[in-house]
Design a protein around this motif. Structure first.
Motif, PDB file in Angstrom:
ATOM      1  N   CYS A 162       0.814  -1.225   0.000  1.00  0.00           N
ATOM      2  CA  CYS A 162       0.000   0.000   0.000  1.00  0.00           C
ATOM      3  C   CYS A 162       0.841   1.265   0.000  1.00  0.00           C
ATOM      4  O   CYS A 162       0.585   2.190  -0.759  1.00  0.00           O
ATOM      5  CB  CYS A 162      -0.899   0.010   1.226  1.00  0.00           C
ATOM      6  N   ARG A 213       0.243   3.410  -3.221  1.00  0.00           N
ATOM      7  CA  ARG A 213      -0.700   4.514  -3.039  1.00  0.00           C
ATOM      8  C   ARG A 213      -0.054   5.765  -2.473  1.00  0.00           C
ATOM      9  O   ARG A 213      -0.366   6.874  -2.877  1.00  0.00           O
ATOM     10  CB  ARG A 213      -1.847   4.085  -2.126  1.00  0.00           C
ATOM     11  N   LEU A 271      -7.371  -9.381  -5.988  1.00  0.00           N
ATOM     12  CA  LEU A 271      -7.516  -8.267  -5.029  1.00  0.00           C
ATOM     13  C   LEU A 271      -6.162  -7.801  -4.500  1.00  0.00           C
ATOM     14  O   LEU A 271      -5.973  -7.583  -3.310  1.00  0.00           O
ATOM     15  CB  LEU A 271      -8.408  -8.681  -3.852  1.00  0.00           C
ATOM     16  N   ASP A 328      -5.566  -4.842  -2.040  1.00  0.00           N
ATOM     17  CA  ASP A 328      -6.001  -4.844  -0.643  1.00  0.00           C
ATOM     18  C   ASP A 328      -4.799  -5.008   0.280  1.00  0.00           C
ATOM     19  O   ASP A 328      -3.904  -5.795   0.013  1.00  0.00           O
ATOM     20  CB  ASP A 328      -6.991  -5.995  -0.399  1.00  0.00           C
ATOM     21  N   CYS A 329      -4.828  -4.271   1.352  1.00  0.00           N
ATOM     22  CA  CYS A 329      -3.746  -4.321   2.335  1.00  0.00           C
ATOM     23  C   CYS A 329      -3.591  -5.738   2.897  1.00  0.00           C
ATOM     24  O   CYS A 329      -4.570  -6.453   3.097  1.00  0.00           O
ATOM     25  CB  CYS A 329      -4.085  -3.360   3.464  1.00  0.00           C
ATOM     26  N   GLY A 360      -2.651  -6.413   5.821  1.00  0.00           N
ATOM     27  CA  GLY A 360      -2.968  -6.450   7.247  1.00  0.00           C
ATOM     28  C   GLY A 360      -1.777  -6.166   8.143  1.00  0.00           C
ATOM     29  O   GLY A 360      -1.878  -6.284   9.363  1.00  0.00           O
ATOM     30  N   GLU A 404      -7.164 -11.840  10.092  1.00  0.00           N
ATOM     31  CA  GLU A 404      -8.167 -12.140   9.058  1.00  0.00           C
ATOM     32  C   GLU A 404      -7.738 -11.561   7.710  1.00  0.00           C
ATOM     33  O   GLU A 404      -7.968 -12.159   6.657  1.00  0.00           O
ATOM     34  CB  GLU A 404      -9.525 -11.549   9.442  1.00  0.00           C
ATOM     35  N   MET A 405      -7.127 -10.397   7.774  1.00  0.00           N
ATOM     36  CA  MET A 405      -6.709  -9.761   6.522  1.00  0.00           C
ATOM     37  C   MET A 405      -5.585 -10.554   5.858  1.00  0.00           C
ATOM     38  O   MET A 405      -5.605 -10.802   4.655  1.00  0.00           O
ATOM     39  CB  MET A 405      -6.263  -8.316   6.782  1.00  0.00           C
ATOM     40  N   VAL A 406      -4.622 -10.958   6.660  1.00  0.00           N
ATOM     41  CA  VAL A 406      -3.494 -11.684   6.066  1.00  0.00           C
ATOM     42  C   VAL A 406      -3.929 -13.092   5.641  1.00  0.00           C
ATOM     43  O   VAL A 406      -3.420 -13.657   4.675  1.00  0.00           O
ATOM     44  CB  VAL A 406      -2.267 -11.698   7.006  1.00  0.00           C
ATOM     45  N   GLU A 436      -6.876 -13.777   4.308  1.00  0.00           N
ATOM     46  CA  GLU A 436      -7.501 -13.609   2.988  1.00  0.00           C
ATOM     47  C   GLU A 436      -6.409 -13.493   1.919  1.00  0.00           C
ATOM     48  O   GLU A 436      -6.508 -14.054   0.829  1.00  0.00           O
ATOM     49  CB  GLU A 436      -8.406 -12.370   2.972  1.00  0.00           C
TER      50      GLU A 436
END
Ligand code: SF4
Lengths: 474, 238
Positions: free
Chosen positions: B137, B141, B166, B169-170, B172, B187-189, B191
């Motif tokens: 990110c 960005r 995706l 998406d960060c 995490g 949960e983010m990592v 995914e």
């Protein structure tokens, strides 16, 4: 309801969100659709960045001159037969509206979706004065039946999917149909028709008020707002004091940005503009029109480094882009304004005390900032909030403060820095197995609960580099 | 061309190989490389956590360490972006802000430097394998380096690059977020790890050690056999 929803702690809300697989599936599915819609709409426009710049300019010009435009707006509304009330607080707004209801001896109020009436808790206030309040937009109606707070600012019932909606209808209304969205919507329409005809007062929000003409505009996809504004004799529109544009031209820009950024539409099905009361030769429209302009903490933001938070046009693009929201859902924010804009706005409007965890519910990945059609630097505002929480509010733990003071010493003293990186491997040795740490001590715990941590290397880069230099010197 | 290395704290301590590859890559294109030994951490962990005054002490150390440099190049989009933020952080101290502006103006992320300053699009490396790339990110960005890594990777001989679903998406990581909000971060990592799994790639490539340690650590925890590599390691492979 007010800005804050529920009494649960941040940790419990997160647990609830993460363990609600039903909600998470609904949210990530919807997020996917909204995101691709937004990107497609932006691409179609070609010069999206120019549009964003224009949007930002309009919004910041309006905020810089808010007094002027609010004055112009109120004059225009009054010229057209309406009454304007400036409410400093939620209570003042509610009392004013209750007073109107009393005067009209109103029994039933129909509403069209409005965040600001959620924010001030208008429904409860009206119910207290003996009115039945009916939310007329599908999403809001579902939530009202279920006594559930909204979880998104554009699609408030995003956390539910059609099976769950069908269940709500069955339980609360005796619905017997299928979970086909068309059938569900038709049923709701059928149910609401009578309410529109019976209502004494119609309450709407306001997407943007146009200062030059005193018009209130509503951007909707269902058209219920039209019923709310044309059937009852009394109409009350409630707006946050920042929801204003100077001219119709400006409106065109921000509405284009809003609909494209929100759901990827060029325009919505309905953009309704209402100007004042019914004239003698007109067939519909209210006899009595009130515009309630709500401050409720907004003017405190003006003139501060957070002013651009007031530029928000409530499109929810930041929410749809946010990977944290994707996993925890709207209710985890404990505020009717969820997601990145919620994390910025809620502490500003409602103080840090109940919301001090929100600015940390972000990785600062800046997906929100990138998505925002009016270029609000959301992630920077989050960092600024954290600074305030640390330095002004002094709300962080002693342990954290000590750690950061240690960090400062470490990062500003090369000798200490070098020594610690040299020692790192030995220090972590007791926890290291096969060059990895699977259960780390102290502050590492959070990390190793979720993933492995590599052991520091035997030889640091700087050691290698020094030796290489020495070799080449010979 | 004289280039000072900005080897981040993670890179120095955990993955010295990334630093070595950075040195060799730059030398391959005729850069005269040095390593100012008084450099420390970029200060991001403190600054992003709201400890601005604590972070400032370290920033000043970094400014002093690189004051004599012509160019400063680091193998991390995130830490380079932090250096770009220095003038803003030091805005209340005009003299330091000016020194910070000078540093920010001459600091580059590695792939950005190769493509934009050295004007090289093909580093001439060979790496055989199937890989997927995570555009972190802060690099994409915030620093705005979107194309350089892709251009360089596409020209690596033998590399089969598969798009990561995706990808924007960060992961995490988010610095202290990974510790402070470890459940959400997990949960983010997760995914991310699933998406990496879907690509069936053997390697995960990234330009930021923090994100790679996060994703790599989760892949290992999951028992997924994907190796993670810093982009410098791929670009310097022969
Ligand atoms: S902050 Fe920006 S992206 Fe988020 S809702 Fe407001 S206008 Fe939309």
């Amino acid at each position: 309801m007010s800005i804050k929803i529920g009494q649960k702690s941040y940790g419990d809300r997160i647990q609830d969100g993460l363990s609600n697989s039903f909600m998470r599936k609904a949210v990530s599915g919807a997020q996917g659709r909204f995101r691709s819609g937004r990107l497609k709409a932006a691409e179609e426009l070609g010069d999206w960045e120019d549009w964003r710049t224009l949007g930002e300019e309009i919004r910041s010009h309006t905020m810089e001159n808010l007094d002027y435009y609010l004055h112009q707006l109120s004059e225009q509304v009054e010229n057209r037969g309406g009454t304007v009330f400036f409410a400093k607080t939620a209570e003042e707004a509610n009392e004013y509206i209750q007073e109107i209801a009393k005067k009209k001896q109103a029994k039933k109020v129909v509403k069209s979706k409005s965040m600001v009436t959620e924010e001030i808790g208008l429904n409860k206030a009206l119910e207290k004065s003996g009115c039945e309040v009916v939310e007329s937009d599908l999403g809001e109606w579902i939530l009202q039946l279920d006594e559930d707070p909204p979880s998104h600012i554009v699609t408030p019932a995003l956390h539910k999917n059609k099976e769950q909606i069908r269940e709500t209808f069955m339980k609360k209304k005796g619905y017997t149909g299928s979970d086909d969205p068309v059938e569900l919507a038709a049923y709701a329409r059928e149910q609401l028709r009578q309410d529109f005809l019976e209502a004494d007062i119609g309450v709407t929000g306001c997407n943007f008020a146009v200062a030059e003409s005193g018009a209130i505009t509503l951007v909707t996809n269902e058209g219920n707002a039209r019923m709310v504004t044309s059937l009852p004799d009394t109409q009350i529109s409630v707006m946050g004091m920042e929801r204003i544009v100077p001219t119709w031209e400006d409106l065109e820009v921000v509405v284009s940005l809003l609909t494209r950024a929100a759901v990827g539409q060029k325009l919505t099905s309905y953009i309704t503009a209402l100007t004042g009361t019914r004239l003698e030769d007109e067939v519909d429209g209210p006899e009595d029109f009130h515009l309630v302009i709500v401050d409720n903490g907004r003017s405190k933001i003006l003139g501060t480094e957070f002013q651009s938070a007031l530029h928000c046009i409530r499109c929810a693009a930041c929410i749809n882009a946010c990977p944290v929201y994707r996993h925890v859902g709207g209710h985890s924010y404990g505020s009717i304004y969820p997601g990145p804009i919620g994390a910025v706005l809620t502490p500003l409007l409602d103080g840090y005390e109940d919301h001090k965890d929100l600015p940390y519910a972000s990785t600062l990945c800046a997906a929100c900032t990138e998505a925002c059609p009016v270029k609000i630097p959301l992630h920077e505002h989050l960092i600024r909030h954290r600074e305030i929480i640390v330095e002004r509010e002094k709300m962080t733990t002693k342990a954290e403060k000590m750690m950061m003071m240690g960090f400062a010493k470490w990062a500003s003293t090369p000798a200490a820095y070098k020594l610690s990186t040299k020692m790192a491997r030995t220090t972590l040795k007791p926890w290291t197995k096969d060059e990895y740490i699977e259960k780390g001590p102290g502050p590492m715990k959070g990390w190793t609960e979720q993933r492995d941590f590599p052991a520091p290397s035997k030889e640091r880069f700087r050691d290698w580099y020094r030796q290489r230099e020495q070799r080449s010197d010979h | 061309m004289k280039v000072s290395l900005f080897i981040t704290c993670l890179c120095d301590t955990f993955t010295p190989d990334v630093g070595k590859d950075t040195v060799e890559l730059l030398e391959r294109f005729g850069c005269e490389v040095d390593f100012p030994a008084r450099q420390t951490c970029c200060g991001q962990p403190a600054y992003n956590s709201g400890y601005k005054s604590e972070s400032i002490k370290g920033l000043k150390q970094m400014i002093k360490a690189f004051e004599q440099s012509e160019y400063v190049v680091g193998p991390s989009g995130s830490c380079v972006h932090m250096i770009k933020e220095y003038p803003k952080v030091l805005a209340d101290e005009p003299e330091w802000a000016e020194r910070a502006r000078k540093l920010a103006g001459k600091t580059y992320e590695l792939t950005q430097f190769i493509v934009e300053v050295l004007n090289v699009k093909d580093v001439g490396s060979t790496f055989t394998g199937t890989a997927t790339y995570h555009p972190s990110c802060h690099m994409t960005r915030l620093l705005g380096v979107k194309d350089a890594p892709r251009i360089l990777l596409e020209n690596v001989e033998g590399l089969n690059l598969i798009d990561l679903p995706l990808k924007e998406d960060c992961c995490g990581f988010g610095g202290t977020f990974a510790v402070k909000n470890s459940l959400i971060s997990g949960e983010m990592v997760q995914e991310k790890a699933e998406h990496i799994g879907e690509t069936q790639a053997d390697y995960l490539i990234g330009g930021d050690m923090g994100c790679l340690m996060n994703m790599g650590g989760r892949l290992r925890r999951n028992g997924q056999e994907v190796k993670f590599l810093h982009i410098a390691q791929v670009l310097n492979a022969q």
